[in-house]
Design a protein around this motif. Structure first.
Motif, short mmCIF file in Angstrom:
data_model
loop_
_atom_site.label_atom_id
_atom_site.label_comp_id
_atom_site.label_asym_id
_atom_site.label_seq_id
_atom_site.Cartn_x
_atom_site.Cartn_y
_atom_site.Cartn_z
N VAL A 264 46.44 39.91 36.79
CA VAL A 264 45.26 39.93 35.90
C VAL A 264 45.49 40.91 34.75
N ILE A 265 44.82 40.62 33.63
CA ILE A 265 44.75 41.58 32.52
C ILE A 265 43.34 42.16 32.53
N VAL A 266 43.27 43.48 32.60
CA VAL A 266 41.95 44.14 32.53
C VAL A 266 41.71 44.57 31.09
N THR A 267 40.51 44.27 30.58
CA THR A 267 40.13 44.80 29.27
C THR A 267 38.94 45.74 29.45
N VAL B 42 47.30 34.34 31.76
CA VAL B 42 47.02 35.38 32.74
C VAL B 42 45.52 35.67 32.69
N GLN B 43 44.89 35.62 33.85
CA GLN B 43 43.44 35.78 33.93
C GLN B 43 42.98 37.12 33.34
N ARG B 44 41.96 37.08 32.51
CA ARG B 44 41.41 38.31 31.93
C ARG B 44 40.13 38.70 32.68
N VAL B 45 40.01 39.99 32.99
CA VAL B 45 38.83 40.44 33.73
C VAL B 45 38.26 41.72 33.10
N LYS B 46 36.95 41.91 33.30
CA LYS B 46 36.25 43.02 32.64
C LYS B 46 35.44 43.83 33.65
N PRO B 47 36.05 44.81 34.30
CA PRO B 47 35.30 45.58 35.32
C PRO B 47 34.14 46.38 34.75
#
Ligand code: SF4
Ligand SMILES: [Zn+2]
Length: 310
Positions: free
Chosen positions: A129-132, A211-216
Motif C-alpha cells: 500500500v501507499i500511505v498518504t 498500488v492501493q492508496r490509503v489514508k489513515p
C-alpha cells in the motif's frame, strides 16, 4: 479519542493494511505525512518513506534534509526520487510550460506527476500500500470543491481507501479477482489482492501496476495533526508549498478555516460518504497506458500527455 486511536480505528475499520504489508509512506516533509509515518512505525508496521524531490528551491532542500534526519532517527528506510532524473525537469518548469501551452494552473499538473511517480516507485519498492497524509480538512475541501464545480460525482468512492477496490479494468491479462472487492473486469480477469477484505491474505499488486492508496488520517482534522506534530516537537517546516497560491483549493481552504468547525467538516465528509461517496461506486474504466504501462483512464495516461508537452 487521540490521533493514534483514530488511526488505529480507521486502519481496522477500513482494512487499510495488515502488519505483514510493506507500507510505503509518501512523504512531503509536512506535518501530515511526517505524523502518519511516525504513528504507523510506532504501531509496528513495516514502513518505508518515499519522497519526491520536486525542485522547489530551498523549500525542497529543507524538506529533504528534515526527512532524511527524521527517518534516520526512526530507523525507517527512505527513498528520495529525483524528479529531474525521472522526467528531465523540475516541477516549476513543467508547471510553467503546461500553464502556457494548456492553461493548466494550480496543483493539477503537480498532482498528476506525483501520483505517477509515487505509484511507479512504490511498486519498485515492493509496496502493498501507499500511505498518504490526507486529513479530514483535505477530504472536506474535496467534497466542497466538487459541489462548487457542479461535479459531485467526482467524489464517488470517497473513503480512506481509494481506487483499487473499485476499478473497472478494460483489456489486459490477469488471473483472479479478490474477495470482497467491487471490482468489475471487462475483457480479461485481474488479480487485485490489493482489495482483500479483513483477515484475508496480505495484498498483492494487481495486473494494472496499481498500488492501493490509503489514508489513515482521513478522519483526523488538520488542527489535531498540527497539535500532534507540535507536541512531538517534530523538526519540520509548517509553511505551505510556495507554488500553492491562487488555486481553487487554497480559496476553499481559506473559506473553511473561517467558517467551519472541525465537527462540521466531519459531518460534511460522513454525510457525503453515506449518500454519494460511499454508495456510488467509481465505475469509470481503467486500463494500461499505451505509452508507459501505468494505470490510466484513457488509452494514454495524463502523465504521458503532460510529459509529451514539455
Ligand atoms: S501544493 Fe505544491 S507540492 Fe503540492 S501539489 Fe500543489 S504545487 Fe505540488
Ligand atoms: Zn502513461
Amino acid at each position: 479519542m487521540d490521533i493514534e486511536g483514530k488511526v488505529v480505528e480507521t486502519v481496522e475499520e477500513y482494512d487499510l493494511m495488515v502488519k505483514k504489508d510493506k507500507v510505503v509512506v509518501a512523504l512531503s516533509g509536512g506535518k501530515d505525512s511526517t505524523s502518519v509515518l511516525y504513528i504507523l512505525k510506532k504501531l509496528g508496521y513495516d514502513v518505508h518513506g518515499l519522497m519526491i524531490d520536486l525542485y522547489l528551491g530551498e523549500w525542497s532542500e529543507i524538506h529533504k534534509k528534515n526527512m532524511t534526519r527524521f527517518c534516520e532517527e526512526l530507523d525507517v528506510p527512505l527513498t528520495v526520487v529525483d524528479l529531474k532524473k525521472e522526467i528531465g525537469q523540475g516541477i516549476c518548469f513543467v508547471k510553467a510550460v503546461l500553464a502556457k501551452k494548456k492553461g493548466l494552473t494550480g496543483c493539477t499538473v503537480c498532482g498528476i506527476i506525483k501520483r505517477w511517480v509515487l505509484n511507479k516507485w512504490a511498486r519498485k519498492l515492493g509496496a502493498d500500500v501507499i500511505v498518504t497524509g490526507h486529513n479530514l480538512d483535505d477530504e472536506a475541501q474535496n467534497v466542497l470543491m466538487n459541489y462548487l464545480k457542479g461535479n459531485v460525482s467526482l467524489g464517488a468512492g470517497l473513503a480512506p481507501m481509494t481506487g483499487g477496490s473499485q476499478l473497472k479494468i478494460v483489456g489486459g491479462s490477469s488471473s483472479e479477482s479478490s474477495g470482497g472487492s467491487e471490482l468489475e473486469i471487462l475483457g480479461g480477469s485481474a488479480s487485485l489482492g490489493a482489495c482483500v477484505a479483513k483477515n484475508q491474505e496480505p495484498r498483492t499488486k494487481n495486473q494494472l501496476n496499481f498500488v492501493q492508496r490509503v489514508k489513515p488520517l482521513f478522519f483526523v482534522p488538520e488542527s489535531e495533526v498540527r497539535k500532534f506534530a507540535e507536541d512531538m516537537k517534530f523538526d519540520i517546516l509548517y509553511d505551505r508549498c510556495p507554488c500553492a497560491f491562487g488555486t481553487y483549493r487554497v480559496d476553499t481552504r481559506g473559506w473553511m478555516v473561517e467558517n467551519m468547525k472541525d465537527e462540521d467538516k466531519l459531518k460534511v465528509v460522513e454525510g457525503f460518504m453515506e449518500s454519494v461517496g460511499g454508495m456510488k461506486k467509481d465505475d469509470r474504466e481503467v486500463r494500461s497506458c499505451e505509452v508507459c504501462g501505468e494505470v490510466s483512464r484513457g488509452k494514454v495516461c495524463k502523465f504521458c500527455e503532460i510529459v509529451q508537452c514539455v
